[in-house]
Design a protein around this motif. Sequence first.
Motif, PDB file in Angstrom:
ATOM      1  N   LEU A   1       0.832  -1.196   0.000  1.00  0.00           N
ATOM      2  CA  LEU A   1       0.000   0.000   0.000  1.00  0.00           C
ATOM      3  C   LEU A   1       0.872   1.254   0.000  1.00  0.00           C
TER       4      LEU A   1
ATOM      5  N   ILE B   1      -5.905   5.243   2.646  1.00  0.00           N
ATOM      6  CA  ILE B   1      -4.899   4.339   3.208  1.00  0.00           C
ATOM      7  C   ILE B   1      -4.576   4.726   4.648  1.00  0.00           C
TER       8      ILE B   1
ATOM      9  N   MET C   1     -10.055   3.194  -1.609  1.00  0.00           N
ATOM     10  CA  MET C   1      -8.693   2.865  -2.033  1.00  0.00           C
ATOM     11  C   MET C   1      -8.684   2.317  -3.455  1.00  0.00           C
TER      12      MET C   1
ATOM     13  N   THR D   1      -5.331  -4.302  -2.016  1.00  0.00           N
ATOM     14  CA  THR D   1      -6.619  -3.780  -1.553  1.00  0.00           C
ATOM     15  C   THR D   1      -7.700  -4.855  -1.611  1.00  0.00           C
TER      16      THR D   1
END
Length: 447
Positions: free
Chosen positions: A26, A138, A94, A200
Amino acid sequence: MSNTSGSWHSAFFVYTRPRVAAMIFLGFSAGLPFSLISTTLSAWLADEHVDLSVIGYFSLVGVAYSVKVLWAPVVDRLPLPLLDSWLGRRRSWMLSAQLGIAVGLWAISGADVVGHLADVALLAVLVAFCSATQDIAIDAYRIEAAAVRFQGAMAAMYVFGYRLSLLAAGAGVFYIAEFASWRLAYQVMAASMLLGIITTLLVKEPSHKQAAEERQLEASLESALGIADLSSPLKRLTGWLSDAVLSPFVEFFQRNGRTGLLILLLIAVYKMSDIAMGVMANPFYLELGFSKKDIADVSKIFGFFMTILGTSLGGVLVMKFGIMRPLLLGAVIVAATNLLFAALAVVEPDTRLLAGVISADNLSGGIASAAFIAYLSSLTNTAYTATQYALFSSLMTLPAKLIGSISGEVVAQFGYHAFFVYSAVIGLPGVVLVLVLMRLPTASPDK
C-alpha cells in the motif's frame, strides 16, 4: 506494556503480521504517482524541450496533496455505490483511487506531451487528486486495521514501500526511458499499480463503527444549528456537512479539552527542525565542494537504507515502550543530528564524514517519523479517522514549510554553521511539548 528484555522478540515479530506486511504494498501504491506527476514528469517534459516556464507551472498539480483535508470528510462518510457493499468504506475508496491513478498514468503515456500539453496537465491533476484521495483512504485503513501499539510498525512498512516506489518512479523510469521510451516507462508504472490494487482486494476491511457518543454529538450539533428535523433537502445537506465536517473537530476538543491546543501545537512544531534543515541540505553539500555524484551516492544509498532502518527501529520501540518515549527520543535526536551538520560546516570536507552525518540524520528521522505517525494515529477517533488524520498531517507540514521558506535568508545572513545551530534550536519546543504532554494522563496514549 512489558518493558522486559524478553519482549524484544515479540516486538520485532510484529513485522510478520499480515496487515503490517501489507503496508509495504500500500505504501508502494501511495508513493508511485507522487514522482510521476512531479519531478519525473518534469524530466520527460524537459527531454521533449518544453519551455522551462511551462514546466514550472506543472508543479502546481501537487497542491492537491496539501488541500486533501477539504475532501477527507467525503472519504470518511460517503459510501461509494456498489463498491461499498462489496469492499467496505476504506477499501472501496482505495480501489477507486488506485484505478483512477492507473488509468491516468496510462493516458499520460499515450498523450502528445508537446502538442497537447493542456491534456497532459489535466491528466496530471486527475492523478494527483486520485493519489491524494488514496492517501486519505490508506491512512484511515492503517489506523483502523491495527491497534495503537502496532502503528509504529505499520508506519515503518508504509515508509519502506513508499521509498521503494520513489526509486521505481525515479531511477526505474529513467532507465526504461533511456533504453526504450518515456511512454513505455509510464505504461510500466501504470501496470505497477496492480500491486496496490491486488493488496486492496486481499486485505480485510477494518471495523470503523460509530459509537453512541459520536451519534449523540452529531445530534447535538444538528440541534444547535436548527436542523434536527432534516425535513428539507437543504437541511439534510447541512446536516450531512455538520456530521462530516464539524463533528470531527468538535469531538477532538471535546475529548481532549484545553490539552487539545497543546497537542495541535506539538503537531505543528514536531517536524519543524527536520524540514527546515532539509531545505538547505543539498546546497550545503555543494557549497562544501562535494560532487553531484558524491551527493547522489551518499544521500540515495545511505539515505534509503538508514531511513528504512530508522523507521523499522522506531516501530519496534513503539511496540516495546509505547508511543511517548520513542516520540521524545525522536524529537531529541533529530535536533541533535542538526548539530552534526553544524560541525560538518567547520571541518575539512570528507566523504566518509558526510556519509556518517547523513546516516545519523536519516536514522534519527526514521525513528522520529515512525513514532510521530503512531502518535498522530492514536489521536484519531475511528468515527472520523480520515478527516482528523488529514487535518493532523496538513498541520504537521504547513508551519514547517513556512519556516523552511526563510532558510535561505538565515544562511545568507549568518552562514551554514549558524543555520544548523538555529535548525537544532527550533526543535526544542517539540521536545518540551512532548515532556509536558507525557505528564498529562489524558494527553498520553501510553496512560
